[in-house]
Motif scaffolding. Structure first.
Motif, PDB file in Angstrom:
ATOM      1  N   UNK A  96       0.771  -1.228   0.000  1.00 46.49           N
ATOM      2  CA  UNK A  96       0.000   0.000   0.000  1.00 46.49           C
ATOM      3  C   UNK A  96       0.805   1.282   0.000  1.00 46.49           C
ATOM      4  N   UNK A  97       2.111   1.208   0.260  1.00 42.15           N
ATOM      5  CA  UNK A  97       2.948   2.402   0.289  1.00 42.15           C
ATOM      6  C   UNK A  97       4.364   2.022  -0.137  1.00 42.15           C
ATOM      7  N   UNK A  98       5.015   2.840  -0.968  1.00 39.04           N
ATOM      8  CA  UNK A  98       6.429   2.572  -1.255  1.00 39.04           C
ATOM      9  C   UNK A  98       7.233   2.596   0.039  1.00 39.04           C
ATOM     10  N   UNK A  99       8.222   1.715   0.114  1.00 33.44           N
ATOM     11  CA  UNK A  99       9.002   1.576   1.335  1.00 33.44           C
ATOM     12  C   UNK A  99      10.500   1.625   1.059  1.00 33.44           C
ATOM     13  N   UNK A 100      11.216   2.261   1.975  1.00 29.02           N
ATOM     14  CA  UNK A 100      12.666   2.151   2.053  1.00 29.02           C
ATOM     15  C   UNK A 100      12.959   1.336   3.298  1.00 29.02           C
ATOM     16  N   UNK A 101      13.540   0.157   3.118  1.00 25.08           N
ATOM     17  CA  UNK A 101      13.873  -0.724   4.232  1.00 25.08           C
ATOM     18  C   UNK A 101      15.384  -0.738   4.389  1.00 25.08           C
ATOM     19  N   UNK A 102      15.851  -0.332   5.552  1.00 27.58           N
ATOM     20  CA  UNK A 102      17.287  -0.282   5.827  1.00 27.58           C
ATOM     21  C   UNK A 102      17.657  -1.354   6.839  1.00 27.58           C
ATOM     22  N   UNK A 103      18.581  -2.223   6.446  1.00 28.20           N
ATOM     23  CA  UNK A 103      19.077  -3.284   7.321  1.00 28.20           C
ATOM     24  C   UNK A 103      20.366  -2.780   7.975  1.00 28.20           C
ATOM     25  N   UNK A 104      20.404  -2.802   9.308  1.00 24.02           N
ATOM     26  CA  UNK A 104      21.498  -2.158  10.022  1.00 24.02           C
ATOM     27  C   UNK A 104      21.773  -2.905  11.331  1.00 24.02           C
ATOM     28  N   UNK A 105      22.802  -2.480  12.034  1.00 26.81           N
ATOM     29  CA  UNK A 105      23.081  -2.973  13.379  1.00 26.81           C
ATOM     30  C   UNK A 105      23.862  -1.912  14.123  1.00 26.81           C
ATOM     31  N   UNK A 106      23.710  -1.891  15.442  1.00 27.40           N
ATOM     32  CA  UNK A 106      24.373  -0.851  16.225  1.00 27.40           C
ATOM     33  C   UNK A 106      25.890  -1.049  16.281  1.00 27.40           C
ATOM     34  N   UNK A 107      26.391  -2.248  15.983  1.00 28.03           N
ATOM     35  CA  UNK A 107      27.832  -2.493  15.997  1.00 28.03           C
ATOM     36  C   UNK A 107      28.503  -2.189  14.657  1.00 28.03           C
ATOM     37  N   UNK A 108      27.717  -1.771  13.667  1.00 26.45           N
ATOM     38  CA  UNK A 108      28.171  -1.646  12.276  1.00 26.45           C
ATOM     39  C   UNK A 108      28.634  -0.222  11.984  1.00 26.45           C
ATOM     40  N   UNK A 109      29.936  -0.045  11.747  1.00 29.00           N
ATOM     41  CA  UNK A 109      30.474   1.280  11.461  1.00 29.00           C
ATOM     42  C   UNK A 109      29.857   1.954  10.244  1.00 29.00           C
ATOM     43  N   UNK A 110      29.765   1.279   9.078  1.00 28.59           N
ATOM     44  CA  UNK A 110      29.124   1.908   7.921  1.00 28.59           C
ATOM     45  C   UNK A 110      27.668   2.289   8.163  1.00 28.59           C
ATOM     46  N   UNK A 111      26.994   1.541   9.056  1.00 27.64           N
ATOM     47  CA  UNK A 111      25.610   1.906   9.388  1.00 27.64           C
ATOM     48  C   UNK A 111      25.568   3.259  10.082  1.00 27.64           C
ATOM     49  N   UNK A 112      26.529   3.526  10.940  1.00 29.40           N
ATOM     50  CA  UNK A 112      26.608   4.832  11.596  1.00 29.40           C
ATOM     51  C   UNK A 112      26.888   5.933  10.585  1.00 29.40           C
ATOM     52  N   UNK A 113      27.772   5.625   9.637  1.00 26.45           N
ATOM     53  CA  UNK A 113      28.144   6.644   8.659  1.00 26.45           C
ATOM     54  C   UNK A 113      26.959   7.071   7.796  1.00 26.45           C
ATOM     55  N   UNK A 114      26.067   6.124   7.462  1.00 21.27           N
ATOM     56  CA  UNK A 114      24.935   6.460   6.600  1.00 21.27           C
ATOM     57  C   UNK A 114      23.714   6.942   7.383  1.00 21.27           C
TER      58      UNK A 114
END
Length: 212
Positions: A96-114
């Motif tokens: 019913x709605x376009x979605x942006x799904x982001x897979x991440x983790x709190x230990x992940x450095x690149x996740x913090x950067x983005x």
């Protein structure tokens, strides 16, 4: 894209300040860029984590259709807990709605950067495009809430401590960003880090047909 260039300065400044404050990681404490530290996994949802999530202003998870058939070109037919375990979401039933799904983790450095780019894009999107996070392979849900709060994420967050989505979505590790159209079709997968707000907005425009 000239109207979007104004985001580059504030985002760059935000990342630099956080890098200085966190010893190279823009959001929250980290243990590794390649995987979580060896921890004893606790339950994904405790009353404490739910209380933390609500205090952080992170939204309740979306409802999903329990009966709609899964699509071969869509999200896997798996059900994940919301961060705090107050509800569950069937991924294949998100329609019913376009979605942006982001897979991440709190230990992940690149996740913090983005993280700040996701925050800005979600703010820009309003209710035109939904944003949904999946905290992946993460032994510390309480630190995940701290991460999301520091990043300014207010959109819903699911948890997948057992990496159940990994095989179907070809996830070696976080981050990964998945664009899903309103009919539940996966329109695009972006493995690795998103490097700017403009990049993410361009992907949304190109693959979901929504100019933000």
């Amino acid at each position: 894209m000239s109207g979007r260039r104004r985001y580059a300065g504030p985002v760059a400044a935000f990342v630099v300040l956080l890098l200085a404050a966190c010893g190279g990681s823009p959001v929250g404490p980290a243990t590794s860029a390649s995987g979580p530290a060896e921890e004893t996994r606790g339950p994904a949802g405790t009353a404490h984590v739910l209380e933390q999530r609500r205090a952080a202003g992170i939204a309740d998870c979306p409802t999903s259709d329990a009966d709609v058939p899964a699509r071969a070109d869509g999200l896997p037919d798996l059900t994940l807990d919301c961060l705090g375990a107050d509800s569950r979401v069937r991924l294949a039933g998100l329609r019913g709605q376009p979605l942006v799904i982001n897979v991440w983790a709190q230990w992940c450095g690149p996740c913090r950067a983005e993280a700040p780019f996701l925050t800005e894009a979600a703010t820009r999107a309003g209710d035109r495009v939904g944003f949904l996070g999946i905290d992946y392979d993460d032994p510390k849900p309480e630190l995940a809430v701290e991460f999301a709060q520091q990043a300014g994420w207010r959109y819903p967050q699911l948890v997948d401590p057992d990496k159940s989505i990994g095989p179907d979505l070809r996830i070696i590790g976080p981050p990964q960003t998945i664009l899903v159209d309103a009919d539940g079709r996966i329109a695009y997968r972006h493995p690795g880090q998103v490097t700017s707000t403009d990049q993410l907005l361009e992907l949304i425009d190109k693959h979901l047909g929504v100019a933000l």
